[in-house]
Design a protein around this motif. Structure first.
Motif, PDB file in Angstrom:
ATOM      1  N   SER A   1     -19.134  -8.633 -38.261  1.00  0.00           N
ATOM      2  CA  SER A   1     -20.239  -9.336 -38.889  1.00  0.00           C
ATOM      3  C   SER A   1     -20.507 -10.695 -38.258  1.00  0.00           C
ATOM      4  O   SER A   1     -21.631 -11.169 -38.239  1.00  0.00           O
ATOM      5  CB  SER A   1     -19.963  -9.514 -40.384  1.00  0.00           C
ATOM      6  N   ASP A   2     -19.466 -11.352 -37.728  1.00  0.00           N
ATOM      7  CA  ASP A   2     -19.660 -12.656 -37.098  1.00  0.00           C
ATOM      8  C   ASP A   2     -20.351 -12.499 -35.755  1.00  0.00           C
ATOM      9  O   ASP A   2     -20.064 -11.568 -35.011  1.00  0.00           O
ATOM     10  CB  ASP A   2     -18.320 -13.365 -36.898  1.00  0.00           C
ATOM     11  N   VAL A   3     -21.221 -13.431 -35.446  1.00  0.00           N
ATOM     12  CA  VAL A   3     -21.881 -13.375 -34.134  1.00  0.00           C
ATOM     13  C   VAL A   3     -20.866 -13.671 -33.049  1.00  0.00           C
ATOM     14  O   VAL A   3     -19.896 -14.404 -33.255  1.00  0.00           O
ATOM     15  CB  VAL A   3     -23.051 -14.383 -34.074  1.00  0.00           C
ATOM     16  N   LYS A   4     -21.073 -13.121 -31.857  1.00  0.00           N
ATOM     17  CA  LYS A   4     -20.087 -13.247 -30.794  1.00  0.00           C
ATOM     18  C   LYS A   4     -19.966 -14.671 -30.264  1.00  0.00           C
ATOM     19  O   LYS A   4     -19.021 -14.998 -29.588  1.00  0.00           O
ATOM     20  CB  LYS A   4     -20.410 -12.270 -29.666  1.00  0.00           C
ATOM     21  N   GLY A   5     -20.943 -15.534 -30.591  1.00  0.00           N
ATOM     22  CA  GLY A   5     -20.828 -16.921 -30.193  1.00  0.00           C
ATOM     23  C   GLY A   5     -19.698 -17.650 -30.898  1.00  0.00           C
ATOM     24  O   GLY A   5     -19.288 -18.731 -30.470  1.00  0.00           O
ATOM     25  N   ASN A   6     -19.176 -17.065 -31.997  1.00  0.00           N
ATOM     26  CA  ASN A   6     -18.080 -17.680 -32.735  1.00  0.00           C
ATOM     27  C   ASN A   6     -16.720 -17.134 -32.323  1.00  0.00           C
ATOM     28  O   ASN A   6     -15.714 -17.470 -32.948  1.00  0.00           O
ATOM     29  CB  ASN A   6     -18.263 -17.462 -34.246  1.00  0.00           C
ATOM     30  N   TRP A   7     -16.658 -16.297 -31.323  1.00  0.00           N
ATOM     31  CA  TRP A   7     -15.408 -15.639 -30.961  1.00  0.00           C
ATOM     32  C   TRP A   7     -14.611 -16.473 -29.956  1.00  0.00           C
ATOM     33  O   TRP A   7     -15.161 -17.325 -29.255  1.00  0.00           O
ATOM     34  CB  TRP A   7     -15.693 -14.273 -30.341  1.00  0.00           C
ATOM     35  N   ASP A   8     -13.320 -16.180 -29.890  1.00  0.00           N
ATOM     36  CA  ASP A   8     -12.509 -16.699 -28.792  1.00  0.00           C
ATOM     37  C   ASP A   8     -12.912 -15.974 -27.500  1.00  0.00           C
ATOM     38  O   ASP A   8     -13.225 -14.775 -27.528  1.00  0.00           O
ATOM     39  CB  ASP A   8     -11.022 -16.464 -29.042  1.00  0.00           C
ATOM     40  N   VAL A   9     -12.883 -16.671 -26.388  1.00  0.00           N
ATOM     41  CA  VAL A   9     -13.259 -16.090 -25.101  1.00  0.00           C
ATOM     42  C   VAL A   9     -12.158 -16.373 -24.092  1.00  0.00           C
ATOM     43  O   VAL A   9     -11.728 -17.520 -23.928  1.00  0.00           O
ATOM     44  CB  VAL A   9     -14.595 -16.650 -24.579  1.00  0.00           C
ATOM     45  N   LYS A  10     -11.710 -15.330 -23.421  1.00  0.00           N
ATOM     46  CA  LYS A  10     -10.680 -15.463 -22.393  1.00  0.00           C
ATOM     47  C   LYS A  10     -11.198 -14.816 -21.117  1.00  0.00           C
ATOM     48  O   LYS A  10     -11.445 -13.616 -21.064  1.00  0.00           O
ATOM     49  CB  LYS A  10      -9.389 -14.777 -22.849  1.00  0.00           C
ATOM     50  N   GLU A  11     -11.354 -15.617 -20.081  1.00  0.00           N
ATOM     51  CA  GLU A  11     -11.833 -15.141 -18.786  1.00  0.00           C
ATOM     52  C   GLU A  11     -10.739 -15.354 -17.754  1.00  0.00           C
ATOM     53  O   GLU A  11     -10.135 -16.426 -17.688  1.00  0.00           O
ATOM     54  CB  GLU A  11     -13.092 -15.907 -18.384  1.00  0.00           C
ATOM     55  N   GLN A  12     -10.454 -14.315 -16.971  1.00  0.00           N
ATOM     56  CA  GLN A  12      -9.421 -14.471 -15.949  1.00  0.00           C
ATOM     57  C   GLN A  12      -9.785 -13.688 -14.693  1.00  0.00           C
ATOM     58  O   GLN A  12     -10.422 -12.635 -14.766  1.00  0.00           O
ATOM     59  CB  GLN A  12      -8.050 -14.042 -16.475  1.00  0.00           C
ATOM     60  N   TRP A  13      -9.375 -14.238 -13.565  1.00  0.00           N
ATOM     61  CA  TRP A  13      -9.609 -13.575 -12.290  1.00  0.00           C
ATOM     62  C   TRP A  13      -8.456 -13.922 -11.349  1.00  0.00           C
ATOM     63  O   TRP A  13      -7.839 -14.975 -11.460  1.00  0.00           O
ATOM     64  CB  TRP A  13     -10.951 -14.000 -11.692  1.00  0.00           C
ATOM     65  N   GLY A  14      -8.167 -12.988 -10.461  1.00  0.00           N
ATOM     66  CA  GLY A  14      -7.057 -13.210  -9.551  1.00  0.00           C
ATOM     67  C   GLY A  14      -6.639 -11.925  -8.866  1.00  0.00           C
ATOM     68  O   GLY A  14      -7.431 -10.994  -8.711  1.00  0.00           O
ATOM     69  N   GLY A  15      -5.373 -11.853  -8.476  1.00  0.00           N
ATOM     70  CA  GLY A  15      -4.892 -10.732  -7.680  1.00  0.00           C
ATOM     71  C   GLY A  15      -3.733  -9.997  -8.321  1.00  0.00           C
ATOM     72  O   GLY A  15      -3.046 -10.512  -9.208  1.00  0.00           O
ATOM     73  N   ARG A  16      -3.530  -8.790  -7.846  1.00  0.00           N
ATOM     74  CA  ARG A  16      -2.426  -7.942  -8.308  1.00  0.00           C
ATOM     75  C   ARG A  16      -1.895  -7.149  -7.120  1.00  0.00           C
ATOM     76  O   ARG A  16      -2.658  -6.518  -6.396  1.00  0.00           O
ATOM     77  CB  ARG A  16      -2.912  -6.997  -9.413  1.00  0.00           C
ATOM     78  N   VAL A  17      -0.594  -7.185  -6.924  1.00  0.00           N
ATOM     79  CA  VAL A  17       0.055  -6.415  -5.865  1.00  0.00           C
ATOM     80  C   VAL A  17       1.038  -5.450  -6.511  1.00  0.00           C
ATOM     81  O   VAL A  17       1.802  -5.833  -7.407  1.00  0.00           O
ATOM     82  CB  VAL A  17       0.798  -7.341  -4.874  1.00  0.00           C
ATOM     83  N   SER A  18       1.019  -4.199  -6.083  1.00  0.00           N
ATOM     84  CA  SER A  18       1.911  -3.191  -6.661  1.00  0.00           C
ATOM     85  C   SER A  18       2.457  -2.292  -5.568  1.00  0.00           C
ATOM     86  O   SER A  18       1.871  -2.150  -4.497  1.00  0.00           O
ATOM     87  CB  SER A  18       1.167  -2.358  -7.714  1.00  0.00           C
ATOM     88  N   PHE A  19       3.611  -1.683  -5.852  1.00  0.00           N
ATOM     89  CA  PHE A  19       4.220  -0.777  -4.889  1.00  0.00           C
ATOM     90  C   PHE A  19       4.994   0.301  -5.647  1.00  0.00           C
ATOM     91  O   PHE A  19       5.312   0.161  -6.831  1.00  0.00           O
ATOM     92  CB  PHE A  19       5.191  -1.529  -3.962  1.00  0.00           C
ATOM     93  N   GLY A  20       5.309   1.383  -4.964  1.00  0.00           N
ATOM     94  CA  GLY A  20       6.126   2.436  -5.551  1.00  0.00           C
ATOM     95  C   GLY A  20       6.724   3.315  -4.464  1.00  0.00           C
ATOM     96  O   GLY A  20       6.153   3.457  -3.374  1.00  0.00           O
ATOM     97  N   ILE A  21       7.859   3.889  -4.752  1.00  0.00           N
ATOM     98  CA  ILE A  21       8.501   4.819  -3.828  1.00  0.00           C
ATOM     99  C   ILE A  21       9.107   5.952  -4.631  1.00  0.00           C
ATOM    100  O   ILE A  21       9.658   5.740  -5.720  1.00  0.00           O
ATOM    101  CB  ILE A  21       9.567   4.109  -2.959  1.00  0.00           C
TER     102      ILE A  21
END
Length: 292
Positions: A160-180
């Motif tokens: 019911s609350d408008v989205k202008g009243n919400w918490d906002v979390k913005e993130q950008w960056g990198g991810r490195v993964s490996f597997g064997i």
């Protein structure tokens, strides 16, 4: 298909009635309902003997809180699209795999957008394989706190609350993964290990309106966990807290004639435990598939 191409669909449906506590008993409550309906489809296309491409798309409906919501509700609909390309390189005895994934997720009190693009490498080994990947990740999450049903006192979620009243979390960056993964000792026994490290820059904006119930001036039932604090900071995934996003995973598998496959994930802190204490879990996940 006869030409080697493949298509597939996947349907997932789950519903659960919730309950609220009244005295020593729990009674079914229409404000404590959860539901997931998901449909996706994809195709794997063979462009040439050395290049395969695949793309899939899906829609989902996510609901929790009050049960009385229409099935076609724009605030409950989510979508995703995923694409990969497999290019064989004889120089590395493996494949180069660029990827692109995008998803938007909506549910009561939650709004999330995810974009992932990156490149991976698969290398065939003797009785096994190795892979390495690097991704760029961009995510925007919005959330607000829980509120109460004033009649029953039950925690509910609402849009019911408008989205202008919400918490906002913005993130950008990198991810490195490996597997064997490799067969050891016997052809039917597989051992595997994988790891992932994430480093992102986070911009958190906490809205003070989430701290009180609207027009009541009372503490909210639960605070949004998106922004434990305001401001900007760097984030790295935990080293080993037992969650899906932590640092390293270790597992074993059993493969019976390429038909029955059983996989188990070993708890990461098992080597630090006292074997004579008898506490905690040895396995954190077990799965099995059978191919006809």
């Amino acid at each position: 298909m006869p030409n080697g191409n493949s298509i597939g669909t996947h349907i997932y449906i789950a519903h659960q009635q919730g309950a609220s506590k009244e005295g020593e008993n729990y009674n079914i409550d229409a404000d404590a309902f959860s539901s997931i309906v998901k449909l996706d489809a994809g195709i794997n296309w063979r462009f040439s003997p050395d290049i395969d491409g695949e793309i899939s798309a899906g829609l989902a409906r996510l609901q929790f809180g009050p049960e009385s919501r229409s099935f076609i509700d724009s605030e409950l609909m989510s979508g995703m699209i995923n694409a990969r390309l497999f290019s064989t390189w004889s120089l590395i005895n493996g494949e180069i795999v660029p990827i692109l994934n995008y998803s938007f997720i909506q549910a009561p009190g939650i709004d999330e957008r995810n974009l992932i693009t990156g490149m991976g490498v698969n290398v065939a080994l003797d009785r096994g394989f190795f892979w390495l990947g690097a991704d760029y990740v961009y995510t925007v999450e919005r959330s607000h706190d829980w509120s109460y049903n004033n009649k029953t006192g039950v925690r509910i979620f609402t849009n019911s609350d408008v989205k202008g009243n919400w918490d906002v979390k913005e993130q950008w960056g990198g991810r490195v993964s490996f597997g064997i993964e490799r067969n050891i000792w016997w052809d039917w026994f597989v051992i595997r290990v994988g790891g992932m490290k994430v480093l992102t820059y986070v911009d958190c904006q906490h809205n003070d309106k989430n701290q009180v119930i609207k027009n009541k001036g009372m503490p909210a039932a639960g605070y949004s966990t998106l922004c434990p604090q305001d401001g900007n900071y760097f984030y790295s995934n935990p080293n080993g807290d037992g969650t899906w996003g932590d640092h390293v995973g270790f597992g074993i598998g059993i493969n019976v004639e390429e038909k029955l496959k059983i996989d188990a994930t070993i708890t990461e802190d098992v080597i630090f435990r006292n074997p004579f204490q008898g506490t905690g879990r040895l396995l954190s996940r077990v799965s099995a598939t059978y191919s006809f």
